[in-house]
Design an enzyme around this catalytic site. Sequence first.
Site, PDB file in Angstrom:
ATOM      1  N   LEU A   1       0.860  -1.181   0.000  1.00 55.54           N
ATOM      2  CA  LEU A   1       0.000   0.000   0.000  1.00 55.54           C
ATOM      3  C   LEU A   1       0.896   1.230   0.000  1.00 55.54           C
ATOM      4  O   LEU A   1       1.950   1.237   0.650  1.00 55.54           O
ATOM      5  CB  LEU A   1      -0.900   0.025   1.244  1.00 55.54           C
ATOM      6  CG  LEU A   1      -2.139  -0.873   1.235  1.00 55.54           C
ATOM      7  CD1 LEU A   1      -2.778  -0.875   2.625  1.00 55.54           C
ATOM      8  CD2 LEU A   1      -3.151  -0.414   0.197  1.00 55.54           C
ATOM      9  N   ASP A   2       0.475   2.268  -0.707  1.00 53.39           N
ATOM     10  CA  ASP A   2       1.229   3.514  -0.699  1.00 53.39           C
ATOM     11  C   ASP A   2       1.261   4.095   0.714  1.00 53.39           C
ATOM     12  O   ASP A   2       0.363   3.826   1.523  1.00 53.39           O
ATOM     13  CB  ASP A   2       0.570   4.534  -1.639  1.00 53.39           C
ATOM     14  CG  ASP A   2       0.575   4.075  -3.082  1.00 53.39           C
ATOM     15  OD1 ASP A   2       1.526   3.386  -3.472  1.00 53.39           O
ATOM     16  OD2 ASP A   2      -0.382   4.412  -3.808  1.00 53.39           O
ATOM     17  N   PRO A   3       2.270   4.912   1.031  1.00 52.19           N
ATOM     18  CA  PRO A   3       2.324   5.524   2.371  1.00 52.19           C
ATOM     19  C   PRO A   3       1.041   6.262   2.740  1.00 52.19           C
ATOM     20  O   PRO A   3       0.607   6.214   3.896  1.00 52.19           O
ATOM     21  CB  PRO A   3       3.521   6.477   2.269  1.00 52.19           C
ATOM     22  CG  PRO A   3       4.423   5.825   1.268  1.00 52.19           C
ATOM     23  CD  PRO A   3       3.489   5.210   0.247  1.00 52.19           C
ATOM     24  N   MET A   4       0.422   6.948   1.786  1.00 52.30           N
ATOM     25  CA  MET A   4      -0.801   7.692   2.064  1.00 52.30           C
ATOM     26  C   MET A   4      -1.967   6.774   2.422  1.00 52.30           C
ATOM     27  O   MET A   4      -2.877   7.157   3.171  1.00 52.30           O
ATOM     28  CB  MET A   4      -1.173   8.534   0.834  1.00 52.30           C
ATOM     29  CG  MET A   4      -2.422   9.381   0.998  1.00 52.30           C
ATOM     30  SD  MET A   4      -2.974  10.120  -0.567  1.00 52.30           S
ATOM     31  CE  MET A   4      -3.938   8.758  -1.255  1.00 52.30           C
ATOM     32  N   ALA A   5      -1.959   5.556   1.888  1.00 56.28           N
ATOM     33  CA  ALA A   5      -3.099   4.648   2.002  1.00 56.28           C
ATOM     34  C   ALA A   5      -3.141   3.961   3.360  1.00 56.28           C
ATOM     35  O   ALA A   5      -2.135   3.797   4.040  1.00 56.28           O
ATOM     36  CB  ALA A   5      -3.047   3.612   0.894  1.00 56.28           C
TER      37      ALA A   5
END
Length: 309
Positions: free
Chosen positions: A46-50
């Site tokens: 998962l992306d850091p933002m997610a």
Amino acid sequence: MADAPRPTPVPGLVVVDKPAGITSHAVVARVRRLVGTRKVGHAGTLDPMATGVLVLGVDRATRLLGHLMLTEKGYDATVRLGVATTTDDAEGEVVEAAGLGDVTEADARAALAAQTGDLLQVPTAVSAIKVDGKRAYQRVRDGEEVELKARPVTVHELTTGEAWTATTEDGVRVLDVDVSLRCSSGTYVRAIARDAGRALGTGGHLTALRRTAVGPYALAQARSLTELADLAEEGGPGAVVLPIAEAARAAFPAVDLGEDDASAVRVGRRLTIELAGLTALFAPDGTFLALYEPDAEQPGTARPTAVFV
């Protein structure tokens, strides 16, 4: 005084509710400390933002992850129409701020609804896909132009929820739309936002992303890192792990074998058995033995995909 022996890792899965602001690799590092082994992997980052469901494999259960990565995934997201970014999400730099113009809420919902079914999707340039042995995101960071090839994905279902207009700090009028979707592995939700924005002529990106499911593993089974740390402190490393037998039964069709067939599976022999697809096979005592699949060359038989004993 000699150090106490480290506990033997319990093979299985850890289903994490990943927080925002850290990488998936950072989550893996924390879980390695909790379960007492470096042999921990993930079934898709998962992306850091997610935020949301991140499935990790421990010890020999890491071999399940490649099969879990192919399963359906679920997401909740917020799409912002009117602004495009370098990463197709809120962490990137703005490259276009056309605003909404004459686009209506109905137009936006229709454009998002069009991002369903079988699609040829170009992944976002800032992704983990390798290009000539180097991650695409690293090439972008190094100032290179990256053009990724379109690939087939399937968005099984996409529904739009609440929508509202807003004005950015730069005075650009935008429309935010909540969406929920189920999609095949390899689908980029950021690319859905980007492509809907391009279709409308407004640009688009994600401002929020939460993964709600990976195959059968959903938020209901996921634990925060704090909860996992508390469980490990109270019950030891095994308390945070879903045992491999339970994990396999949850993720794949299951067949319980007699002792003769179980003995054959332990050494990876072909079985005379009808299977509908990739199937988890178990010994009479409940031990998870292997994943088998139908052998197309010899109908009525099945061959090993991965043996776990």
